[in-house]
Write a protein that holds these residues in place. Structure first.
Motif, PDB file in Angstrom:
ATOM      1  N   ALA A   9     -14.270  22.636  13.515  1.00 32.85           N
ATOM      2  CA  ALA A   9     -13.117  22.869  14.376  1.00 32.85           C
ATOM      3  C   ALA A   9     -11.894  22.182  13.808  1.00 32.85           C
ATOM      4  O   ALA A   9     -11.980  21.365  12.881  1.00 32.85           O
ATOM      5  CB  ALA A   9     -13.431  22.352  15.781  1.00 32.85           C
ATOM      6  N   ALA A  10     -10.729  22.540  14.358  1.00 31.04           N
ATOM      7  CA  ALA A  10      -9.465  21.965  13.884  1.00 31.04           C
ATOM      8  C   ALA A  10      -9.496  20.444  14.069  1.00 31.04           C
ATOM      9  O   ALA A  10      -9.889  19.930  15.113  1.00 31.04           O
ATOM     10  CB  ALA A  10      -8.294  22.572  14.638  1.00 31.04           C
ATOM     11  N   GLY A  11      -9.079  19.729  13.007  1.00 32.59           N
ATOM     12  CA  GLY A  11      -9.057  18.273  13.037  1.00 32.59           C
ATOM     13  C   GLY A  11     -10.397  17.632  12.736  1.00 32.59           C
ATOM     14  O   GLY A  11     -10.504  16.408  12.754  1.00 32.59           O
ATOM     15  N   ARG A  12     -11.407  18.430  12.515  1.00 31.37           N
ATOM     16  CA  ARG A  12     -12.745  17.916  12.205  1.00 31.37           C
ATOM     17  C   ARG A  12     -13.108  18.217  10.761  1.00 31.37           C
ATOM     18  O   ARG A  12     -12.539  19.127  10.140  1.00 31.37           O
ATOM     19  CB  ARG A  12     -13.781  18.542  13.124  1.00 31.37           C
ATOM     20  CG  ARG A  12     -13.627  18.164  14.586  1.00 31.37           C
ATOM     21  CD  ARG A  12     -13.868  16.678  14.748  1.00 31.37           C
ATOM     22  NE  ARG A  12     -14.093  16.228  16.070  1.00 31.37           N
ATOM     23  CZ  ARG A  12     -15.218  16.369  16.765  1.00 31.37           C
ATOM     24  NH1 ARG A  12     -16.217  17.040  16.289  1.00 31.37           N
ATOM     25  NH2 ARG A  12     -15.344  15.839  17.959  1.00 31.37           N
ATOM     26  N   ASP A  13     -14.047  17.460  10.239  1.00 31.47           N
ATOM     27  CA  ASP A  13     -14.551  17.753   8.895  1.00 31.47           C
ATOM     28  C   ASP A  13     -16.059  17.536   8.877  1.00 31.47           C
ATOM     29  O   ASP A  13     -16.632  16.894   9.750  1.00 31.47           O
ATOM     30  CB  ASP A  13     -13.862  16.894   7.828  1.00 31.47           C
ATOM     31  CG  ASP A  13     -13.992  15.404   8.094  1.00 31.47           C
ATOM     32  OD1 ASP A  13     -14.859  15.017   8.905  1.00 31.47           O
ATOM     33  OD2 ASP A  13     -13.226  14.612   7.505  1.00 31.47           O
ATOM     34  N   SER A  14     -16.708  18.099   7.865  1.00 31.95           N
ATOM     35  CA  SER A  14     -18.151  17.967   7.684  1.00 31.95           C
ATOM     36  C   SER A  14     -18.449  18.028   6.203  1.00 31.95           C
ATOM     37  O   SER A  14     -17.645  18.532   5.406  1.00 31.95           O
ATOM     38  CB  SER A  14     -18.909  19.072   8.431  1.00 31.95           C
ATOM     39  OG  SER A  14     -18.554  20.346   7.909  1.00 31.95           O
ATOM     40  N   THR A  15     -19.640  17.501   5.843  1.00 30.43           N
ATOM     41  CA  THR A  15     -20.043  17.430   4.435  1.00 30.43           C
ATOM     42  C   THR A  15     -21.431  18.024   4.294  1.00 30.43           C
ATOM     43  O   THR A  15     -22.303  17.806   5.142  1.00 30.43           O
ATOM     44  CB  THR A  15     -20.053  15.976   3.945  1.00 30.43           C
ATOM     45  OG1 THR A  15     -18.751  15.394   4.148  1.00 30.43           O
ATOM     46  CG2 THR A  15     -20.391  15.891   2.466  1.00 30.43           C
TER      47      THR A  15
ATOM     48  N   TRP B 106     -23.806  20.186  -5.765  1.00 34.15           N
ATOM     49  CA  TRP B 106     -22.403  19.991  -5.397  1.00 34.15           C
ATOM     50  C   TRP B 106     -22.323  19.444  -3.980  1.00 34.15           C
ATOM     51  O   TRP B 106     -23.167  19.746  -3.138  1.00 34.15           O
ATOM     52  CB  TRP B 106     -21.619  21.311  -5.460  1.00 34.15           C
ATOM     53  CG  TRP B 106     -21.473  21.831  -6.860  1.00 34.15           C
ATOM     54  CD1 TRP B 106     -22.414  22.455  -7.603  1.00 34.15           C
ATOM     55  CD2 TRP B 106     -20.293  21.773  -7.651  1.00 34.15           C
ATOM     56  NE1 TRP B 106     -21.922  22.791  -8.838  1.00 34.15           N
ATOM     57  CE2 TRP B 106     -20.609  22.372  -8.893  1.00 34.15           C
ATOM     58  CE3 TRP B 106     -18.997  21.252  -7.452  1.00 34.15           C
ATOM     59  CZ2 TRP B 106     -19.675  22.492  -9.925  1.00 34.15           C
ATOM     60  CZ3 TRP B 106     -18.066  21.381  -8.473  1.00 34.15           C
ATOM     61  CH2 TRP B 106     -18.405  21.981  -9.705  1.00 34.15           C
ATOM     62  N   ARG B 107     -21.324  18.611  -3.765  1.00 34.75           N
ATOM     63  CA  ARG B 107     -21.015  18.139  -2.421  1.00 34.75           C
ATOM     64  C   ARG B 107     -19.749  18.867  -1.965  1.00 34.75           C
ATOM     65  O   ARG B 107     -18.728  18.868  -2.659  1.00 34.75           O
ATOM     66  CB  ARG B 107     -20.747  16.635  -2.407  1.00 34.75           C
ATOM     67  CG  ARG B 107     -21.930  15.810  -2.853  1.00 34.75           C
ATOM     68  CD  ARG B 107     -23.001  15.703  -1.791  1.00 34.75           C
ATOM     69  NE  ARG B 107     -22.615  14.839  -0.692  1.00 34.75           N
ATOM     70  CZ  ARG B 107     -23.419  14.504   0.299  1.00 34.75           C
ATOM     71  NH1 ARG B 107     -24.669  15.010   0.315  1.00 34.75           N
ATOM     72  NH2 ARG B 107     -23.007  13.715   1.259  1.00 34.75           N
ATOM     73  N   VAL B 108     -19.848  19.533  -0.792  1.00 37.92           N
ATOM     74  CA  VAL B 108     -18.737  20.333  -0.278  1.00 37.92           C
ATOM     75  C   VAL B 108     -18.256  19.702   1.024  1.00 37.92           C
ATOM     76  O   VAL B 108     -19.051  19.499   1.952  1.00 37.92           O
ATOM     77  CB  VAL B 108     -19.140  21.797  -0.040  1.00 37.92           C
ATOM     78  CG1 VAL B 108     -17.974  22.590   0.529  1.00 37.92           C
ATOM     79  CG2 VAL B 108     -19.617  22.428  -1.359  1.00 37.92           C
ATOM     80  N   VAL B 109     -16.962  19.397   1.066  1.00 41.82           N
ATOM     81  CA  VAL B 109     -16.330  18.839   2.259  1.00 41.82           C
ATOM     82  C   VAL B 109     -15.490  19.935   2.897  1.00 41.82           C
ATOM     83  O   VAL B 109     -14.639  20.544   2.234  1.00 41.82           O
ATOM     84  CB  VAL B 109     -15.457  17.618   1.915  1.00 41.82           C
ATOM     85  CG1 VAL B 109     -14.694  17.148   3.159  1.00 41.82           C
ATOM     86  CG2 VAL B 109     -16.317  16.495   1.352  1.00 41.82           C
ATOM     87  N   ALA B 110     -15.746  20.199   4.199  1.00 44.27           N
ATOM     88  CA  ALA B 110     -15.007  21.238   4.933  1.00 44.27           C
ATOM     89  C   ALA B 110     -14.162  20.561   6.016  1.00 44.27           C
ATOM     90  O   ALA B 110     -14.672  19.738   6.786  1.00 44.27           O
ATOM     91  CB  ALA B 110     -15.970  22.235   5.564  1.00 44.27           C
ATOM     92  N   THR B 111     -12.853  20.949   6.080  1.00 39.37           N
ATOM     93  CA  THR B 111     -11.925  20.365   7.061  1.00 39.37           C
ATOM     94  C   THR B 111     -11.234  21.492   7.814  1.00 39.37           C
ATOM     95  O   THR B 111     -10.666  22.405   7.199  1.00 39.37           O
ATOM     96  CB  THR B 111     -10.880  19.474   6.373  1.00 39.37           C
ATOM     97  OG1 THR B 111     -11.546  18.469   5.602  1.00 39.37           O
ATOM     98  CG2 THR B 111      -9.961  18.830   7.401  1.00 39.37           C
ATOM     99  N   GLY B 112     -11.312  21.439   9.131  1.00 41.97           N
ATOM    100  CA  GLY B 112     -10.643  22.451   9.960  1.00 41.97           C
ATOM    101  C   GLY B 112      -9.186  22.102  10.178  1.00 41.97           C
ATOM    102  O   GLY B 112      -8.837  20.946  10.411  1.00 41.97           O
ATOM    103  N   VAL B 113      -8.294  23.138  10.125  1.00 44.26           N
ATOM    104  CA  VAL B 113      -6.873  22.938  10.324  1.00 44.26           C
ATOM    105  C   VAL B 113      -6.339  24.079  11.186  1.00 44.26           C
ATOM    106  O   VAL B 113      -6.699  25.247  10.996  1.00 44.26           O
ATOM    107  CB  VAL B 113      -6.118  22.857   8.973  1.00 44.26           C
ATOM    108  CG1 VAL B 113      -6.365  24.099   8.135  1.00 44.26           C
ATOM    109  CG2 VAL B 113      -4.634  22.640   9.170  1.00 44.26           C
TER     110      VAL B 113
END
Length: 502
Positions: free
Chosen positions: A118-124, A138-145
């Motif tokens: 979600a917006a303002g959140r991130d996950s790895t 690979w390490r993938v970081v996802a950030t909601g905006v």
């Protein structure tokens, strides 16, 4: 692992020496420590490296999110395309999940991850990607905006192959070093324990060479002040005790043989003479034989008492004992059997003691005083500082300070009492002190105010202490056959002038 090592050492104990068991336990303990420490090290190293990769990806994602919010999608897309990197890939997904911006054409067709925070959140997440040139890890970081049309997602992928290879390299290094370290530990323990055991073996060899003919020799004490030095000192203390015990035993056997030789010789001679003698002579010889047998019986009983004391088998059977009654019994016996004058001063005292042994000790002290007195024996019983104190005095020769402990040794007769007829066997005082010390009491030679020879006996009172009754002081002569006594105040003896027997 340590438990396994101990069990193995215990199972092989009869086959392995101390040195081998020490090495086995040390190697087992170090192996466990290395296993736990190495596992912890690898886990911490892997987490640290992956957290570092996550931090780099999160920082890059935060930069892209800031640029996307401030400058918009077109300029962000242009900026990403202008900064291509083979170790860091960036994607921007619109609310529908379509790729709208990317940092390399290698990631232009398929999203790097299925993460949609979600917006303002991130996950790895850890993703297996094979087409980016860095392997599949690979390490993938996802950030909601939040954008105008909904929630966009910024994906940043960083490789972790190098980090994993680093952990593997460290693991291989640990596996390679561990055997060498265990060999070093085994060798060190083997040498150190062997060095310590050489000192123990030297002590063992020296002690093994000491026999009954060489009890004067001692073990060399190393100057290290460690456990080996303490062991050597302890062995020397033990050898000192053995030497003293051996010397005492030899002296005891020699003295006992000497004491028994005289009555045995008398018995042999009397028996030989009685064979061909007339009736009158035979009766006289039988009296001599009976006297010598009684003497031998008493000597053997005394020797048995001392032997039981040496074996710590002389356990007292304690109870409340009226010590004043025992003193009066001895006074009556002395009046009936001796020509000595008796002075008596007694207060009622109850003690916690073994009555037969206390009576034996008291009789030995009284007999000793009667034997050496010139004219008078004095018995005085009182309570001082919570203890029962009995003083046995006689007006005979005093015992010099140098002989006051020696007189309690076995078979000791001082110079002025060497005669066996007058001096007994030399065991009475030794038995008296032994009997009293087994009952928390003692007897010593003390100084009498009037210069008489004094033996002082002390015993603890009976628990609980009872109030003293009226004291009775009596003096009488054997010729009269009666005692003179007058009650007095509690604990206060009445002085009487003794009646001279002469």
């Amino acid at each position: 692992m340590v438990g396994w090592g101990k069990r193995l050492a215990a199972r092989l104990g009869p086959r392995l020496g101390v040195r081998a068991r020490s090495v086995l336990i040390a190697v087992g303990g170090v192996s466990v420590a290395l296993l736990i420490g190495g596992t912890g090290l690898l886990w911490a190293l892997r987490n640290n490296l992956e957290q570092s990769a996550d931090a780099v990806a999160q920082q890059r994602a935060a930069e892209v999110v800031t640029q996307l919010v401030e400058e918009g999608l077109p300029r962000t897309s242009t900026a990403l395309a202008a900064r291509p990197s083979n170790t860091q890939f960036v994607q921007v997904l619109d609310p529908s999940g379509q790729i709208v911006a990317y940092s390399s054409t290698l990631v232009a067709e398929r999203p790097l991850s299925t993460q949609r925070p979600a917006a303002g959140r991130d996950s790895t997440a850890e993703v297996d990607i094979d087409n980016l040139g860095e392997g599949g890890e690979w390490r993938v970081v996802a950030t909601g905006v939040s954008t105008g049309g909904g929630t966009s997602v910024v994906l940043v992928a960083v490789p972790i192959r190098v980090q994993r290879e680093t952990v593997q390299t460290v693991a291989v290094f640990l596996l390679g070093v561990t055997p060498l370290l265990l060999l070093g530990v085994a060798g060190s323990v083997w040498l150190l324990v062997g060095r310590a055991l050489r000192s123990v073996e030297r002590i063992r060899t020296q002690v093994a060479a000491i026999d009954a003919q060489r009890l004067t020799e001692r073990v060399a004490v190393p100057p290290t002040r460690d456990e080996i030095a303490a062991l050597a000192s302890t062995m020397n203390v033990m050898l000192d005790g053995l030497q003293v015990s051996h010397r005492s035993q030899r002296a005891f056997v020699s003295d006992a043989s000497h004491e028994l030789r005289s009555p045995l010789a008398t018995l042999t001679t009397a028996a030989e003479l009685a064979v061909g003698a007339d009736e009158v002579t035979r009766d006289r010889l039988l009296g001599t034989i009976n006297a010598e047998l009684a003497r031998m019986r008493g000597l053997v009983d005394n020797l048995m008492t001392l032997a039981r004391a040496d074996a710590q088998d002389l356990l007292p059977n304690r109870a409340d004992v009226d010590l004043d009654d025992l003193v009066h019994d001895e006074a009556r016996r002395l009046r009936a059997t001796s020509a000595r004058r008796l002075e008596l001063s007694v207060v009622p005292v109850r003690v916690w003691a073994d009555q037969p042994r206390l009576a034996q000790a008291l009789r030995n002290l009284v007999d000793n005083a009667e034997r050496h007195a010139r004219t008078t024996v004095r018995l005085s019983l009182a309570v001082e500082a919570g203890e029962a104190v009995l003083r046995v005095d006689n007006d005979g020769p005093v015992i010099e300070p140098a002989d006051r402990e020696r007189v309690f040794e076995r078979f000791v007769r001082l110079d002025d009492s060497r005669s066996r007829d007058a001096g007994g066997s030399g065991l009475g005082l030794a038995i008296a002190r032994t009997a009293l010390r087994t009952q928390s009491g003692d007897v010593v030679v003390a100084d009498a105010p009037d210069g008489w020879c004094r033996f002082e006996l002390r015993l603890p009172p009976a628990p609980p202490a009872e109030p003293a009754q009226a004291a009775v002081v009596s003096s009488s002569s054997p010729a009269a056959g009666t005692s003179v006594g007058t009650p007095a105040g509690a604990g206060t003896p009445v002085e009487r002038t003794p009646i001279n027997r002469e």
